[in-house]
Design an enzyme around this catalytic site. Structure first.
Site, PDB file in Angstrom:
ATOM      1  N   SER A   7       1.026  -1.559   0.505  1.00 20.42           N
ATOM      2  CA  SER A   7      -0.052   0.383   0.231  1.00 20.42           C
ATOM      3  C   SER A   7       0.871   1.063  -0.093  1.00 20.42           C
ATOM      4  O   SER A   7       1.718   1.468   1.100  1.00 20.42           O
ATOM      5  CB  SER A   7      -0.860  -0.121   1.303  1.00 20.42           C
ATOM      6  OG  SER A   7      -1.176   1.252   1.417  1.00 20.42           O
ATOM      7  N   HIS A  29      -1.267  -1.500  -4.626  1.00 18.36           N
ATOM      8  CA  HIS A  29      -2.508  -1.104  -3.016  1.00 18.36           C
ATOM      9  C   HIS A  29      -2.661   0.519  -2.797  1.00 18.36           C
ATOM     10  O   HIS A  29      -1.782   1.066  -2.738  1.00 18.36           O
ATOM     11  CB  HIS A  29      -2.395  -1.829  -2.003  1.00 18.36           C
ATOM     12  CG  HIS A  29      -3.967  -1.727  -1.853  1.00 18.36           C
ATOM     13  ND1 HIS A  29      -5.198  -2.823  -1.388  1.00 18.36           N
ATOM     14  CD2 HIS A  29      -3.865  -0.530  -0.071  1.00 18.36           C
ATOM     15  CE1 HIS A  29      -5.815  -2.289  -0.561  1.00 18.36           C
ATOM     16  NE2 HIS A  29      -5.756  -1.369   0.001  1.00 18.36           N
ATOM     17  N   ASP A  85      -4.924   3.442  -2.101  1.00 18.27           N
ATOM     18  CA  ASP A  85      -5.862   3.785  -0.853  1.00 18.27           C
ATOM     19  C   ASP A  85      -6.461   5.131  -1.580  1.00 18.27           C
ATOM     20  O   ASP A  85      -6.013   6.140  -1.297  1.00 18.27           O
ATOM     21  CB  ASP A  85      -5.454   3.599   0.390  1.00 18.27           C
ATOM     22  CG  ASP A  85      -4.621   2.034   0.961  1.00 18.27           C
ATOM     23  OD1 ASP A  85      -5.910   1.426   0.668  1.00 18.27           O
ATOM     24  OD2 ASP A  85      -3.642   2.199   1.196  1.00 18.27           O
ATOM     25  N   MET A  87      -9.074   7.773  -0.561  1.00 20.77           N
ATOM     26  CA  MET A  87      -9.589   8.138   0.984  1.00 20.77           C
ATOM     27  C   MET A  87     -11.004   9.844   0.245  1.00 20.77           C
ATOM     28  O   MET A  87      -9.640  10.660  -0.506  1.00 20.77           O
ATOM     29  CB  MET A  87      -9.294   8.570   2.294  1.00 20.77           C
ATOM     30  CG  MET A  87      -8.494   7.535   2.426  1.00 20.77           C
ATOM     31  SD  MET A  87      -7.608   7.405   4.070  1.00 20.77           S
ATOM     32  CE  MET A  87      -6.711   5.476   4.261  1.00 20.77           C
ATOM     33  N   HIS A 105      -8.442   0.119  -3.706  1.00 21.73           N
ATOM     34  CA  HIS A 105      -9.308   0.625  -2.687  1.00 21.73           C
ATOM     35  C   HIS A 105      -9.770   1.600  -2.517  1.00 21.73           C
ATOM     36  O   HIS A 105     -10.002   2.849  -2.224  1.00 21.73           O
ATOM     37  CB  HIS A 105      -8.473   0.088  -1.403  1.00 21.73           C
ATOM     38  CG  HIS A 105      -9.130   0.010   0.020  1.00 21.73           C
ATOM     39  ND1 HIS A 105      -8.459  -0.463   1.366  1.00 21.73           N
ATOM     40  CD2 HIS A 105     -10.910   0.010   0.275  1.00 21.73           C
ATOM     41  CE1 HIS A 105      -9.112  -0.199   2.124  1.00 21.73           C
ATOM     42  NE2 HIS A 105     -10.397  -0.591   1.680  1.00 21.73           N
ATOM     43  N   MET A 142     -12.085   4.323  -0.506  1.00 21.02           N
ATOM     44  CA  MET A 142     -12.841   4.331   0.944  1.00 21.02           C
ATOM     45  C   MET A 142     -13.330   5.937   0.644  1.00 21.02           C
ATOM     46  O   MET A 142     -12.791   6.609   1.032  1.00 21.02           O
ATOM     47  CB  MET A 142     -11.985   4.415   2.041  1.00 21.02           C
ATOM     48  CG  MET A 142     -10.918   3.107   2.246  1.00 21.02           C
ATOM     49  SD  MET A 142      -9.760   3.515   3.014  1.00 21.02           S
ATOM     50  CE  MET A 142      -8.586   3.360   1.618  1.00 21.02           C
ATOM     51  N   MET A 156     -11.545  -6.088   6.351  1.00 20.45           N
ATOM     52  CA  MET A 156     -10.442  -5.151   7.247  1.00 20.45           C
ATOM     53  C   MET A 156     -10.157  -5.213   8.644  1.00 20.45           C
ATOM     54  O   MET A 156     -10.663  -5.769   9.430  1.00 20.45           O
ATOM     55  CB  MET A 156     -10.543  -3.096   7.016  1.00 20.45           C
ATOM     56  CG  MET A 156     -11.420  -2.774   6.134  1.00 20.45           C
ATOM     57  SD  MET A 156      -9.616  -2.255   4.711  1.00 20.45           S
ATOM     58  CE  MET A 156      -8.599  -1.484   6.099  1.00 20.45           C
ATOM     59  N   ASP A 189      -6.222  -6.611   5.222  1.00 19.59           N
ATOM     60  CA  ASP A 189      -5.420  -4.567   4.407  1.00 19.59           C
ATOM     61  C   ASP A 189      -6.090  -3.826   6.647  1.00 19.59           C
ATOM     62  O   ASP A 189      -6.539  -3.888   7.226  1.00 19.59           O
ATOM     63  CB  ASP A 189      -6.931  -4.040   4.029  1.00 19.59           C
ATOM     64  CG  ASP A 189      -6.229  -3.171   4.068  1.00 19.59           C
ATOM     65  OD1 ASP A 189      -4.578  -2.316   4.331  1.00 19.59           O
ATOM     66  OD2 ASP A 189      -6.012  -1.517   3.151  1.00 19.59           O
TER      67      ASP A 189
HETATM   68  C1  DX5 Z   1      -5.899   1.873   5.526  1.00 20.65           C
HETATM   69  C2  DX5 Z   1      -5.808   1.447   4.791  1.00 20.65           C
HETATM   70  C3  DX5 Z   1      -4.346   0.227   4.921  1.00 20.65           C
HETATM   71  C4  DX5 Z   1      -2.936   0.838   4.920  1.00 20.65           C
HETATM   72  C5  DX5 Z   1      -2.523  -0.219   5.235  1.00 20.65           C
HETATM   73  O1  DX5 Z   1      -7.134   2.305   5.294  1.00 20.65           O
HETATM   74  O2  DX5 Z   1      -6.409   0.843   3.639  1.00 20.65           O
HETATM   75  O3  DX5 Z   1      -4.748  -0.743   3.028  1.00 20.65           O
HETATM   76  O4  DX5 Z   1      -2.176   1.428   4.343  1.00 20.65           O
HETATM   77  O5  DX5 Z   1      -1.219   0.347   5.922  1.00 20.65           O
HETATM   78  P1  DX5 Z   1      -0.441  -0.356   7.316  1.00 20.65           P
HETATM   79  O6  DX5 Z   1      -0.187  -2.033   6.481  1.00 20.65           O
HETATM   80  O7  DX5 Z   1       0.346   0.347   7.645  1.00 20.65           O
HETATM   81  O8  DX5 Z   1      -1.179  -1.052   8.485  1.00 20.65           O
HETATM   82 ZN    ZN Z   2      -6.010  -0.051   2.087  1.00 16.40          ZN
END
Ligand code: DX5
Ligand code: ZN
Length: 216
Positions: free
Chosen positions: A7, A32, A34, A36, A65, A67, A136, A174
């Site tokens: 990620s 990956h 993310d 947000m 992903h 969010m 999650m 994740d």
């Molecule tokens: C959190 C993200 C993850 C995050 C994981 O909401 O969806 O993908 O980057 O990070 P680590 O591996 O540091 O928990």
């Molecule tokens: Zn993620």
């Protein structure tokens, strides 16, 4: 087959290209990404235009992903930006079945993610349409949090449902995945492991990626 999906949330954003390439050289299976929106989760990252630019640097599958609230508004944008797997949260899309159908209609893979508090039963009606389910293992929003071990029950339950129905669905985990717990989580039944701070927070990103790949 077990897969590592680094990620980039914990990467150095001023050096994204070289940091992503180090994970590719280390054997990353997916990248990956993310997304947000500051509404569904208390953090803001990047959107489709950034992903579109990153698309040029590698052919590795982009595991996006989302969010974001009401992701159906942006499915086409992320497909055009180059997503290979597009994962939406169950909690964000009222007409989830329709959203999944739309993702599939573009010929890419569709995933659904469940927050720690959302039960597997909420997606039983769409299992036949899914390529991946993201459990999650932290509350989404930030990297570097500790794994919620209670998610074991959810992963094992999902694994047995998938086996019982003979479905071809990847189980992704994740949040909080580290070298010292990844084997345990693999034994719960997951096969795709998102690793953020565990890889990008290390001194040698390529070597660290290799270590995660080796342990599986
Ligand atoms: C959190 C993200 C993850 C995050 C994981 O909401 O969806 O993908 O980057 O990070 P680590 O591996 O540091 O928990
Ligand atoms: Zn993620």
């Amino acid at each position: 087959m077990y897969k590592i999906s680094p990620s980039i949330l914990s990467a150095d954003f001023s050096n994204l290209e070289s940091e992503i390439m180090k994970t590719v050289e280390g054997g990353a299976d997916y990248i990956h990404l993310d997304v947000m929106d500051g509404i569904f989760v208390p953090n803001i990252t990047f959107g489709a235009p950034v992903i579109k630019k990153l698309r040029k640097i590698t052919d590795k599958p982009f595991d996006v992903h989302l969010m974001i609230d009401r992701p159906e508004r942006f499915i086409k944008d992320f497909v055009e930006a180059g997503a290979d797997i597009l994962t939406v949260h169950q909690e964000t899309s009222i007409h989830l079945h329709r959203t999944i159908q739309e993702i599939k209609s573009y010929g890419i893979k569709a995933g659904v993610s469940l927050n720690p508090s959302t039960p597997v039963e909420t997606i039983e009606h769409i299992l036949g349409n899914l390529d991946m389910i993201l459990i999650m293992t932290v509350n989404p929003g930030f990297g570097g949090q500790s794994i919620i071990k209670e998610m074991k029950n959810k992963v094992t339950k999902l694994k047995s449902i998938i086996e019982e129905k003979n479905l071809d669905i990847e189980i992704q985990v994740d949040g909080g995945i580290k070298l010292d717990n990844i084997e345990e989580v693999r034994n719960w039944g997951a096969n795709v492991f998102v690793v953020g701070s565990g890889i990008f927070g290390s001194e040698d990103i390529k070597l660290e990626t290799i270590k995660y790949k080796k342990i599986l």
